[in-house]
Every structure is written in structure tokens, then in C-alpha cells.
Motif scaffolding. Structure first.
Motif, PDB file in Angstrom:
ATOM      1  N   LEU A  74       0.824  -1.214   0.000  1.00  0.00           N
ATOM      2  CA  LEU A  74       0.000   0.000   0.000  1.00  0.00           C
ATOM      3  C   LEU A  74       0.854   1.258   0.000  1.00  0.00           C
ATOM      4  O   LEU A  74       0.405   2.311  -0.426  1.00  0.00           O
ATOM      5  CB  LEU A  74      -0.938   0.012   1.219  1.00  0.00           C
ATOM      6  N   VAL A  75       2.082   1.151   0.469  1.00  0.00           N
ATOM      7  CA  VAL A  75       2.976   2.315   0.533  1.00  0.00           C
ATOM      8  C   VAL A  75       3.923   2.395  -0.662  1.00  0.00           C
ATOM      9  O   VAL A  75       4.749   3.298  -0.736  1.00  0.00           O
ATOM     10  CB  VAL A  75       3.803   2.310   1.849  1.00  0.00           C
ATOM     11  N   ASP A  76       3.799   1.463  -1.591  1.00  0.00           N
ATOM     12  CA  ASP A  76       4.660   1.409  -2.769  1.00  0.00           C
ATOM     13  C   ASP A  76       4.011   2.212  -3.895  1.00  0.00           C
ATOM     14  O   ASP A  76       2.962   1.841  -4.414  1.00  0.00           O
ATOM     15  CB  ASP A  76       4.839  -0.055  -3.176  1.00  0.00           C
ATOM     16  N   ASP A  77       4.634   3.329  -4.268  1.00  0.00           N
ATOM     17  CA  ASP A  77       4.051   4.192  -5.300  1.00  0.00           C
ATOM     18  C   ASP A  77       3.763   3.450  -6.602  1.00  0.00           C
ATOM     19  O   ASP A  77       2.757   3.704  -7.257  1.00  0.00           O
ATOM     20  CB  ASP A  77       4.967   5.381  -5.588  1.00  0.00           C
ATOM     21  N   ASP A  78       4.641   2.535  -6.987  1.00  0.00           N
ATOM     22  CA  ASP A  78       4.464   1.805  -8.243  1.00  0.00           C
ATOM     23  C   ASP A  78       3.325   0.793  -8.182  1.00  0.00           C
ATOM     24  O   ASP A  78       2.694   0.510  -9.189  1.00  0.00           O
ATOM     25  CB  ASP A  78       5.747   1.069  -8.632  1.00  0.00           C
ATOM     26  N   LEU A  79       3.087   0.230  -7.016  1.00  0.00           N
ATOM     27  CA  LEU A  79       2.135  -0.875  -6.903  1.00  0.00           C
ATOM     28  C   LEU A  79       0.895  -0.541  -6.085  1.00  0.00           C
ATOM     29  O   LEU A  79      -0.006  -1.363  -5.946  1.00  0.00           O
ATOM     30  CB  LEU A  79       2.832  -2.100  -6.300  1.00  0.00           C
ATOM     31  N   ARG A  80       0.835   0.652  -5.558  1.00  0.00           N
ATOM     32  CA  ARG A  80      -0.260   1.037  -4.669  1.00  0.00           C
ATOM     33  C   ARG A  80      -1.640   0.827  -5.292  1.00  0.00           C
ATOM     34  O   ARG A  80      -2.538   0.288  -4.666  1.00  0.00           O
ATOM     35  CB  ARG A  80      -0.102   2.495  -4.246  1.00  0.00           C
ATOM     36  N   GLY A  81      -1.829   1.252  -6.510  1.00  0.00           N
ATOM     37  CA  GLY A  81      -3.131   1.111  -7.161  1.00  0.00           C
ATOM     38  C   GLY A  81      -3.578  -0.334  -7.240  1.00  0.00           C
ATOM     39  O   GLY A  81      -4.740  -0.657  -6.994  1.00  0.00           O
TER      40      GLY A  81
END
Length: 108
Positions: A74-81
């Protein structure tokens, strides 16, 4: 590893973009069947684009075994979505709690 998974991964690593898309398409309807393999491949993969695809497939599996990985990213900009989407479609109490906490912490 199953033959389908191995073949799909080979296709997803191919230089031809259409072959890559086709490999993703092979796995997408079977993501839940290959969840353990997807998680293992995701953890080992170095290619950023392929990691995103693997994570998208993990989220699409709609399996509670993926919950810790979805919450972690959830905190990963690349994978958050993908993480948010995966938790929404998982729709368990734990997934909803994770989304609530995430929103309470000022995220989406």
C-alpha cells in the motif's frame, strides 16, 4: 511450477510486446490457481514492469493468501493502485480494515 505458468512467464519475458501481452492473458483468468507461483515469481523478479504485472495478477487472484503482500505494498508508489484494487475485490474484513487504516493515515 506448472507448464502453463512456465510458458506464460517465458512469453511475458519475450522481447515482442504482443507476446508479453499474450503471456499475461494466459495467466489472468487462472491467477488464483497460480497464486503461490505468482507470489514467488514476484519476490524474485528484478524487472520493474514484470513485477507490476505479477502484482496485478496477484491482486486479481482474489485470495486471502495475498492479503499480507497487498497490505505491504500500500505504501509502494508503483504498486499502490494494484494493492488497493486487490484489497477492494478481496472484500474480507481484514482487507476492509487495511483500507480503512490506510485512509485514516492520509492516503487515498
Amino acid at each position: 511450477m506448472t507448464k502453463r505458468f512456465e510458458e506464460a512467464m517465458r512469453m511475458m519475458r519475450h522481447r515482442d510486446p504482443q507476446m508479453q501481452e499474450d503471456g499475461f492473458g494466459v495467466l489472468e483468468p487462472h491467477a488464483a490457481e497460480h497464486l503461490d507461483e505468482l507470489i514467488e515469481a514476484f519476490r524474485e523478479e528484478q524487472d520493474r514492469g514484470l513485477r507490476a504485472w505479477l502484482f496485478e495478477l496477484i491482486a486479481a487472484a482474489r485470495d486471502s493468501k495475498a492479503l499480507p503482500l497487498l497490505v505491504q505494498h500500500l505504501v509502494d508508489d508503483d504498486l499502490r493502485g494494484y494493492a488497493v484494487h486487490g484489497l477492494v475485490v478481496l472484500d474480507t474484513k481484514e482487507a476492509r480494515t487495511a483500507l480503512y487504516r490506510d485512509r485514516a493515515n492520509g492516503e487515498d
